[in-house]
Motif scaffolding. Structure first.
Motif, PDB file in Angstrom:
ATOM      1  N   ASP A 173       0.822  -1.199   0.000  1.00 31.88           N
ATOM      2  CA  ASP A 173       0.000   0.000   0.000  1.00 31.88           C
ATOM      3  C   ASP A 173       0.861   1.257   0.000  1.00 31.88           C
ATOM      4  N   ASP A 233       2.249  12.013  -0.861  1.00 30.47           N
ATOM      5  CA  ASP A 233       1.905  11.924   0.551  1.00 30.47           C
ATOM      6  C   ASP A 233       0.683  12.809   0.794  1.00 30.47           C
ATOM      7  N   GLN A 252      -6.938   6.518  -5.454  1.00 30.77           N
ATOM      8  CA  GLN A 252      -6.128   7.141  -6.507  1.00 30.77           C
ATOM      9  C   GLN A 252      -6.255   6.380  -7.821  1.00 30.77           C
ATOM     10  N   ARG A 293       2.054   1.845  -3.559  1.00 31.82           N
ATOM     11  CA  ARG A 293       0.985   2.214  -4.478  1.00 31.82           C
ATOM     12  C   ARG A 293       0.514   3.652  -4.282  1.00 31.82           C
ATOM     13  N   LEU A 294       0.600   4.167  -3.069  1.00 27.81           N
ATOM     14  CA  LEU A 294       0.095   5.501  -2.784  1.00 27.81           C
ATOM     15  C   LEU A 294       1.010   6.543  -3.411  1.00 27.81           C
ATOM     16  N   GLN A 295       0.472   7.352  -4.283  1.00 27.04           N
ATOM     17  CA  GLN A 295       1.262   8.369  -4.976  1.00 27.04           C
ATOM     18  C   GLN A 295       1.385   9.616  -4.110  1.00 27.04           C
ATOM     19  N   THR A 338      -6.603   7.025  -0.307  1.00 26.72           N
ATOM     20  CA  THR A 338      -6.005   5.695  -0.362  1.00 26.72           C
ATOM     21  C   THR A 338      -5.464   5.436  -1.758  1.00 26.72           C
ATOM     22  N   ALA A 339      -4.574   4.440  -1.850  1.00 25.57           N
ATOM     23  CA  ALA A 339      -4.043   4.054  -3.154  1.00 25.57           C
ATOM     24  C   ALA A 339      -5.167   3.551  -4.054  1.00 25.57           C
TER      25      ALA A 339
END
Length: 223
Positions: free
Chosen positions: A129, A136, A152, A132-134, A148-149
């Motif tokens: 996770d 911050d 997104q 995957r999260l672009q 959340t990823a």
């Protein structure tokens, strides 16, 4: 519900185990001695930091230290008890509960060293996770709504579909979201509609999102 209601059942339970038991000795709620070895029980009407602080202090005078609270019913109470048991085990404390209607004492954990079992699957998911999260996009300590990823990825899929209906494979290639088809099929946010096998378009809600892009979500679904 008074702490004193817990004393008689705990004393009787310890005496059945061969201990001599006395209350309020040197500030200790319950002191039990067998073969010259002390055992301490701290009583409280509910779990609290004060209870844990007191119990940890007692570890300086006895290797066996228990905390004892009333046994409560209900799903929320059971969940809270399990969390407190895990915490007490990390601290080396034992946990007792007393059922007041009949005085039954239940041992949930014994004092002693404890090393929790590592969960490689949860650790891997956490790192997955994170990758995957672009960027911050959230503030630490946020309660409730977070980006959340998964959100997104869903937004990227929705933005592509804003150009018109498309096949899942096409969306995946264009957006770089490998599970684009599953996101559209699951339709977690109500943004997507299948127009024919393998082809999806935006719903009215989805079209609104691509214009506003609020970028907030309560919690990611399981993927």
């Amino acid at each position: 519900m008074a702490e004193t209601d817990l004393y008689a059942p705990v004393k009787a339970w310890l005496e059945r185990l061969g201990y001599e038991v006395k209350a309020e000795v040197g500030g200790v709620d319950v002191l039990a001695v067998r073969d010259g070895v002390p055992l301490v029980v701290e009583l409280k009407a509910q779990f609290s930091l004060t209870l844990l602080h007191q119990a940890c202090e007692r570890l300086a005078v006895a290797e066996a230290v228990y905390v004892c609270v009333p046994r409560r019913t209900g799903r929320a109470s059971h969940k809270a008890l399990q969390a407190n048991i895990r915490l007490c085990r990390r601290l080396g404390l034992g946990v007792l509960t007393v059922r007041l209607r009949d005085g039954a004492v239940e041992v949930h954990a014994d004092p002693g060293p404890y090393a929790p079992r590592k969960r490689a699957d949860k650790a891997a998911r956490l790192l997955h996770d994170f990758k995957r999260l672009q960027g911050d996009p959230n503030l630490g300590g946020t309660r409730g709504a977070v980006m959340t990823a998964y959100r997104q990825d869903a937004e990227r899929v929705a933005l592509h579909l804003a150009q018109g209906p498309a096949k899942g494979a096409e969306v995946a290639r264009a957006t770089g979201v490998p599970n684009a088809t599953r996101i559209m099929a699951d339709n977690h946010y109500g943004w997507f509609r299948r127009v024919r096998p393998g082809v999806y378009e935006l719903t009215e809600v989805g079209a609104t999102v691509t214009q506003a892009r609020p970028g907030m979500d309560k919690a990611p679904p399981r993927t």
